[in-house]
Design an enzyme around this catalytic site. Structure first.
Site, PDB file in Angstrom:
ATOM      1  N   VAL A  82       2.110  -0.960 -13.807  1.00  0.00           N
ATOM      2  CA  VAL A  82       3.036  -1.582 -12.844  1.00  0.00           C
ATOM      3  C   VAL A  82       3.004  -3.111 -12.917  1.00  0.00           C
ATOM      4  O   VAL A  82       3.882  -3.776 -12.356  1.00  0.00           O
ATOM      5  CB  VAL A  82       2.782  -1.119 -11.384  1.00  0.00           C
ATOM      6  CG1 VAL A  82       3.109   0.352 -11.200  1.00  0.00           C
ATOM      7  CG2 VAL A  82       1.383  -1.458 -10.904  1.00  0.00           C
ATOM      8  N   ASN A 109       2.104   3.172  -4.298  1.00  0.00           N
ATOM      9  CA  ASN A 109       0.743   3.651  -4.036  1.00  0.00           C
ATOM     10  C   ASN A 109      -0.272   3.160  -5.077  1.00  0.00           C
ATOM     11  O   ASN A 109      -1.457   3.093  -4.781  1.00  0.00           O
ATOM     12  CB  ASN A 109       0.789   5.191  -3.999  1.00  0.00           C
ATOM     13  CG  ASN A 109      -0.574   5.823  -4.045  1.00  0.00           C
ATOM     14  OD1 ASN A 109      -1.292   5.850  -3.054  1.00  0.00           O
ATOM     15  ND2 ASN A 109      -0.977   6.324  -5.220  1.00  0.00           N
ATOM     16  N   SER A 163      -4.093  -0.653   3.545  1.00  0.00           N
ATOM     17  CA  SER A 163      -5.473  -0.262   3.855  1.00  0.00           C
ATOM     18  C   SER A 163      -5.884  -0.934   5.151  1.00  0.00           C
ATOM     19  O   SER A 163      -5.359  -1.998   5.511  1.00  0.00           O
ATOM     20  CB  SER A 163      -6.366  -0.757   2.715  1.00  0.00           C
ATOM     21  OG  SER A 163      -7.698  -0.847   3.148  1.00  0.00           O
ATOM     22  N   TYR A 176      -8.262  -8.118  -1.904  1.00  0.00           N
ATOM     23  CA  TYR A 176      -7.633  -6.831  -1.530  1.00  0.00           C
ATOM     24  C   TYR A 176      -7.084  -6.917  -0.101  1.00  0.00           C
ATOM     25  O   TYR A 176      -5.982  -6.437   0.184  1.00  0.00           O
ATOM     26  CB  TYR A 176      -8.698  -5.744  -1.650  1.00  0.00           C
ATOM     27  CG  TYR A 176      -8.246  -4.320  -1.406  1.00  0.00           C
ATOM     28  CD1 TYR A 176      -7.468  -3.641  -2.334  1.00  0.00           C
ATOM     29  CD2 TYR A 176      -8.668  -3.637  -0.265  1.00  0.00           C
ATOM     30  CE1 TYR A 176      -7.111  -2.312  -2.121  1.00  0.00           C
ATOM     31  CE2 TYR A 176      -8.310  -2.312  -0.052  1.00  0.00           C
ATOM     32  CZ  TYR A 176      -7.524  -1.650  -0.984  1.00  0.00           C
ATOM     33  OH  TYR A 176      -7.169  -0.337  -0.765  1.00  0.00           O
ATOM     34  N   LYS A 180      -3.287  -6.383   0.802  1.00  0.00           N
ATOM     35  CA  LYS A 180      -2.884  -5.243   1.629  1.00  0.00           C
ATOM     36  C   LYS A 180      -2.235  -5.705   2.938  1.00  0.00           C
ATOM     37  O   LYS A 180      -1.419  -4.975   3.517  1.00  0.00           O
ATOM     38  CB  LYS A 180      -4.081  -4.323   1.884  1.00  0.00           C
ATOM     39  CG  LYS A 180      -4.507  -3.523   0.647  1.00  0.00           C
ATOM     40  CD  LYS A 180      -3.387  -2.648   0.078  1.00  0.00           C
ATOM     41  CE  LYS A 180      -3.898  -1.522  -0.810  1.00  0.00           C
ATOM     42  NZ  LYS A 180      -2.811  -0.762  -1.457  1.00  0.00           N
TER      43      LYS A 180
HETATM   44  N1  LIG Z   1      -9.262   5.846  -1.105  1.00  0.00           N
HETATM   45  C1  LIG Z   1      -9.234   5.144   0.002  1.00  0.00           C
HETATM   46  O1  LIG Z   1     -10.124   5.258   0.869  1.00  0.00           O
HETATM   47  C2  LIG Z   1      -8.113   4.170   0.264  1.00  0.00           C
HETATM   48  C3  LIG Z   1      -8.136   3.468   1.471  1.00  0.00           C
HETATM   49  C4  LIG Z   1      -7.112   2.577   1.752  1.00  0.00           C
HETATM   50  C5  LIG Z   1      -6.094   2.395   0.846  1.00  0.00           C
HETATM   51  N2  LIG Z   1      -6.095   3.079  -0.327  1.00  0.00           N
HETATM   52  C6  LIG Z   1      -4.993   2.826  -1.258  1.00  0.00           C
HETATM   53  O2  LIG Z   1      -4.418   4.054  -1.635  1.00  0.00           O
HETATM   54  C7  LIG Z   1      -3.798   3.903  -2.924  1.00  0.00           C
HETATM   55  C8  LIG Z   1      -4.221   5.055  -3.827  1.00  0.00           C
HETATM   56  O3  LIG Z   1      -5.615   4.955  -4.074  1.00  0.00           O
HETATM   57  P1  LIG Z   1      -6.576   6.210  -4.388  1.00  0.00           P
HETATM   58  O4  LIG Z   1      -7.708   6.110  -3.448  1.00  0.00           O
HETATM   59  O5  LIG Z   1      -5.785   7.451  -4.492  1.00  0.00           O
HETATM   60  O6  LIG Z   1      -7.122   5.741  -5.809  1.00  0.00           O
HETATM   61  P2  LIG Z   1      -7.195   6.473  -7.250  1.00  0.00           P
HETATM   62  O7  LIG Z   1      -7.967   5.565  -8.110  1.00  0.00           O
HETATM   63  O8  LIG Z   1      -7.661   7.876  -7.089  1.00  0.00           O
HETATM   64  O9  LIG Z   1      -5.670   6.522  -7.699  1.00  0.00           O
HETATM   65  C9  LIG Z   1      -4.950   5.347  -7.957  1.00  0.00           C
HETATM   66  C10 LIG Z   1      -4.052   5.559  -9.150  1.00  0.00           C
HETATM   67  O10 LIG Z   1      -3.325   4.338  -9.368  1.00  0.00           O
HETATM   68  C11 LIG Z   1      -3.244   4.144 -10.767  1.00  0.00           C
HETATM   69  N3  LIG Z   1      -3.077   2.710 -11.069  1.00  0.00           N
HETATM   70  C12 LIG Z   1      -3.936   1.719 -10.769  1.00  0.00           C
HETATM   71  N4  LIG Z   1      -3.480   0.565 -11.273  1.00  0.00           N
HETATM   72  C13 LIG Z   1      -2.308   0.837 -11.884  1.00  0.00           C
HETATM   73  C14 LIG Z   1      -1.381   0.052 -12.600  1.00  0.00           C
HETATM   74  N5  LIG Z   1      -1.585  -1.264 -12.806  1.00  0.00           N
HETATM   75  N6  LIG Z   1      -0.256   0.643 -13.074  1.00  0.00           N
HETATM   76  C15 LIG Z   1      -0.050   1.971 -12.887  1.00  0.00           C
HETATM   77  N7  LIG Z   1      -0.923   2.774 -12.244  1.00  0.00           N
HETATM   78  C16 LIG Z   1      -2.040   2.207 -11.751  1.00  0.00           C
HETATM   79  C17 LIG Z   1      -4.552   4.665 -11.315  1.00  0.00           C
HETATM   80  O11 LIG Z   1      -4.482   4.990 -12.700  1.00  0.00           O
HETATM   81  C18 LIG Z   1      -4.809   5.881 -10.435  1.00  0.00           C
HETATM   82  O12 LIG Z   1      -4.305   7.066 -11.041  1.00  0.00           O
HETATM   83  C19 LIG Z   1      -4.195   2.515  -3.431  1.00  0.00           C
HETATM   84  O13 LIG Z   1      -3.149   1.605  -3.191  1.00  0.00           O
HETATM   85  C20 LIG Z   1      -5.398   2.171  -2.576  1.00  0.00           C
HETATM   86  O14 LIG Z   1      -5.558   0.792  -2.440  1.00  0.00           O
HETATM   87  C21 LIG Z   1      -7.076   3.970  -0.645  1.00  0.00           C
END
Ligand SMILES: NC(=O)c1ccc[n+]([C@@H]2O[C@H](COP(=O)([O-])OP(=O)(O)OC[C@H]3O[C@@H](n4cnc5c(N)ncnc54)[C@H](O)[C@@H]3O)[C@@H](O)[C@H]2O)c1
Length: 299
Positions: A82, A109, A163, A176, A180
């Protein structure tokens, strides 16, 4: 009753026989794993055509293949970074082709963390977080404007994933947290620009603690590779999951999360269900909001 069966029952009751997203086309970034992958599965299950966008080709194709195995032609993997402006344009083009000229939903996401305390944070760490969480979603929404600034009376919604770090701040995460927090401004501005004439809704979902590789033990060795080859390690240092079983494990988990009123983190599917909820017709009057999905943490 399994969650899918329950959803099917509710749909029937509310007269959505094809699912609550029937006929809609959704781009979900970061849908190769974690929350995004679960959202892709749930959206397809509710009748949407889903574009599984992720930098990880194996995982993106795996998610799309599994969806298509259940019902052919439901999902398309579009692999890329992205951070690459050309990829964003290609993603929109291919999504529109796949969707028969329409795109109804974008879930921004894709994301990750690259932590350091303020006095040790590099410019690269700082800029990468703003690029991934702010610039990329902005570019995707801008590129998809022709498919959202339309008057066909069909629903349109942008959902930007944030987040609680963006709301409350978090030690070790200035980059971050700022990024966010920026998501909230992006969301609200889209709601104000595209709501009046086109009825586009735009909402932020701010997650608390969801069990994905981002919140797993850093020692598990997950990493993401930057365009210049830099490997960013993912996870939380020193976090060891309790290996106890049965009621012991429940008690240990409750003790481990004293600050979460539900005393547990969310599963990725549980987190994704909130995304489906916001995309669904049940949220048709919810717009410009920041919806915190935290199990009650930080009330
Ligand atoms: N897990 C948590 O507790 C949590 C809390 C708050 C926010 N979030 C947010 O939720 C979202 C999803 O996170 P998750 O926990 O499922 O993480 P994850 O690592 O399981 O999944 C994230 C996905 O995004 C893809 N990705 C990352 N950078 C990319 C790029 N430059 N181009 C294309 N794809 C890319 C990765 O390959 C991965 O498949 C994120 O934005 C994260 O910041 C997660």
């Amino acid at each position: 009753m399994a969650p899918q069966d329950r959803i099917a029952q509710v749909n029937k009751h509310l007269n959505y026989p094809g699912g609550v997203l029937a006929g809609q086309v959704a781009i979900i970034t970061g849908a190769g794993q974690g929350i995004g992958a679960e959202a892709a599965r749930l959206f397809a299950n509710e009748g949407a055509k889903v574009i599984v966008a992720d930098i990880d080709a194996t995982k993106a194709n795996g998610v799309a293949d599994a969806i298509n195995a259940a019902e052919a032609g439901r999902a398309l993997a579009v692999v890329g970074d992205v951070l690459d402006a050309n990829y964003i344009n290609d993603l929109v083009k291919r999504a529109a082709e796949f969707g028969g000229g329409k795109i109804h939903i974008i879930v921004n996401n894709a994301g990750f963390t690259w932590d350091a305390v303020v006095h040790k944070m590099t410019d690269k760490q700082w800029e990468t977080m703003l690029a991934v969480h702010n610039t990329a979603p902005f570019r995707l929404v801008r590129a998809a404007a022709p498919y959202f600034r339309v008057k066909d009376k069909e629903p349109r919604v942008i959902i930007n994933i944030s987040s609680t770090s963006g709301i409350h701040g978090n030690a070790g995460q200035t980059n971050y947290s700022v990024a966010k927090a920026g998501v909230v401004g992006l969301t609200k501005t889209i709601a104000k620009e595209w709501g009046p004439a086109f009825g586009v809704r735009s909402n932020t979902i701010a997650f608390g603690y969801v069990t994905t590789r981002l919140t797993g033990a850093k020692e598990a060795g997950a990493f993401i590779t930057q365009p210049d080859g830099t490997k960013v390690a993912l996870g939380i240092p020193g976090k060891q999951l309790d290996a106890k079983k049965g009621s012991d494990a429940k008690a240990a988990e409750a003790a481990a999360y004293p600050d979460i009123p539900l005393r547990r983190p969310a599963s990725p599917e549980e987190a994704a269900r909130s995304i489906l909820g916001v995309a669904s017709p049940w949220f048709s009057y919810v717009n410009g909001e920041t919806i915190r999905v935290t199990g009650g943490r930080n009330m």
